[in-house]
Design a protein around this motif. Structure first.
Motif: not given
Length: 551
Positions: A356-363, A408-416
């Motif tokens: 789980v990543d927290l993100l911030y930046g320009y849009q 501002l946001g949140i990015a998730t990733h899961y691998r199986e």
């Protein structure tokens, strides 16, 4: 003896692995694998050795070794640094090319500690250093795996031992996308090796582990816009009137666009990265063309509020009608939506193959729309205008919406295994600049006398010109992606995406909904059409297919 046995066990374990020491099972390396193709639940942990169960191991002298005078201890014979063979070179005697083994002392305390070598410790492949001391190291190849059988294993090559790591002279093998088969015949001599070979990344000292990205096809649907009646066969107050264009939702069909994502890691632990994206949803168009051959009667309806007309009435501009006029009408509208953003993503949580990543930046997000209405009518009989006289009008609307702000946001990733799932939820907030440019004109030609005035039907002196304003806006976005590792280092992806813009200006917001016009110039009384523009929420959504370079 116990320590000597430990060193012998560790040496045999790593040596039997085929000389491939590009592996990482340290605490750091175990965390590192969660960003790779295998979940960390399978990360190898070095075994715990019970000293009570150790047994002595006989050591046989290898070529290149000797015994120190007056001592039974094995010592190194001078050896030149071993270089990786180039493709096509004659094979060398393997026994002669083996490196000096670890010194195993039969007497006294151990001179070298046992340590775990992580994947990150494998570096500096092109500057082999002669060993100054020997270190017994343990390693795991869990982190060397990159999608199972999809990635070919490199040729077995003799390692060069230095004081801190194992590496191949002239070649780096990380067990992932940088396997030797992806390089040229010189094994990337003098340059870096990325997943495409010895390309620009190697020249800048980067490898395929330093970046990631994807390219996707977007199949998008807009929220749509509803325009008033623009063409008919009679006045709007007549129940028998047919509407040919307008009173319908436009910009509702699917369009094809694209999205490009490129990211780079900002630290060797893969805990922080920077991601840049650019996308467009394709161009959506609407068109209508008609003349006396397609419609016996063709008019442009509007509501006449000119002073002196009491009460105001539904009126028409005649384009074509049998025995009175012939002409043509063309309506064209288009819509474009696009955007870009740059974000810093910081790892917040990771466990069991999930991050789980927290993100911030320009849009940034842009939305443009335009509408042009052109008609031309020629009189066929004497009436309001002489026979042969020409009357042509043009109404033109151009709209721009440009959002700039933070996100501002949140990015998730899961691998199986070979499957992965990613999601993105974020919201942009900032300044929304809205701009509308309206223009109109009327051309008349009577008995060879031509004249043009800057007034159409729906754009007149009451609303013509350039109109700008700024407001605070929001741009929320959601994205879900399912990936399947079809190719080495690449996922085939499929997903859903939606992004919106609040308080946007669209065509229906600048066209007078009642088509009311004051034909007096300058207008006296009712100022119609007016500049009371209306705003609403615009969104675009759809599915996407793509190819993602995975990490």
């Amino acid at each position: 003896m116990i320590q000597d046995g430990l060193r012998r066990f560790a040496f045999v374990t790593c040596f039997v692995s085929g000389g491939v020491f590009a592996c990482g099972a340290s605490a750091l390396g175990g965390d590192h694998t969660i960003r790779r193709k295998q979940p960390d639940r399978g990360t190898y942990q070095p075994p715990l050795l019970k000293t009570s169960e150790l047994e002595p191991v006989a050591v046989t002298e290898a070529p290149g070794l000797g015994r120190r005078e007056g001592s039974s201890e094995l010592v190194d014979a001078p050896l030149d640094p071993v270089h990786a063979p180039r493709q096509g070179a004659e094979p060398e005697d393997r026994a002669a090319s083996l490196p000096a083994p670890v010194v195993l002392s039969e007497d006294g305390p151990a001179e070298a500690p046992v340590q775990t070598v992580s994947y990150e410790a494998i570096h500096n492949a092109h500057s082999p250093v002669a060993p100054t001391q020997h270190t017994v190291q343990t390693c795991s190849c869990e982190s060397c795996r990159s999608g199972g059988g999809h990635v070919p294993m490199p040729p077995v090559m003799p390692p060069v031992v230095d004081s801190s790591s194992y590496h191949y002279s002239g070649q780096v093998f990380d067990g992932g996308c940088d396997a030797a088969p992806g390089c040229d015949s010189q094994y990337c001599d003098g340059g870096g090796c990325d997943s495409i070979g010895c390309g620009p990344l190697g020249r800048f000292g980067l490898t395929s582990d330093d970046w990631f990205g994807s390219i996707e096809l977007l199949l998008m649907f807009r929220s749509g816009d509803r325009l008033p009646a623009l063409a008919s066969d009679g006045a709007l107050d007549d129940n028998t009137t047919q509407i040919f264009a307008g009173r319908e939702t436009v910009f509702k069909d699917m369009t094809a666009g694209g999205r490009l994502t490129v990211g780079a890691w900002l630290d060797k632990y893969m805990d922080r990265n920077i991601v840049a994206r650019g996308w467009f949803a394709g161009e959506q168009t609407f068109g209508f063309n008609a003349n006396q051959n397609t419609h016996a009667t063709l008019v442009r309806p509007f509501f006449n509020v000119t002073d002196g007309v009491v009460p105001p009435i539904d009126d028409t501009r005649i384009i074509a009608t049998p025995g009175e006029a012939s002409g043509e009408l063309a309506i064209r509208a288009d819509s474009n939506t696009f955007g870009a953003d740059v974000s810093i993503r910081q790892l917040w949580y990771k466990r069991q193959g999930a991050t789980v990543d927290l993100l911030y930046g320009y849009q940034y997000m842009g939305m443009d729309q335009s509408l042009t209405i052109v008609d031309r009518a020629t009189a066929l009989s004497d009436g309001v205008r002489p026979i042969g006289s020409v009357l042509a009008t043009t109404d033109d609307f151009d709209i721009e919406n440009d959002f700039h702000g933070g996100q501002l946001g949140i990015a998730t990733h899961y691998r199986e295994g070979c499957w992965s799932f990613s999601s993105l939820a974020k919201i942009g907030f900032g300044s929304l600049r809205r701009r509308a440019v309206l223009s109109g004109s009327t051309f008349t030609s009577i008995d060879g006398n031509n004249a043009t005035v800057p007034n159409g039907i729906l754009v007149r002196s009451t609303n013509a010109g350039t109109h700008n304003d700024n407001t605070f806006g929001w741009v929320p976005e959601l994205d879900f992606t399912l990936g399947w590792q079809k190719y080495p280092c690449f996922d085939v992806t499929f997903g859903y995406h939606i992004i919106a813009m609040t308080d946007a200006l669209e065509l229906s917001g600048v066209v007078d909904p009642n088509l009311a016009s004051n034909l007096a110039d300058p207008a006296v009384g009712a100022q119609r059409p007016s500049t009371n523009f209306r705003h609403g929420t615009f969104y675009v959504q759809g599915i996407h297919f793509g190819l993602s370079y995975i990490y």
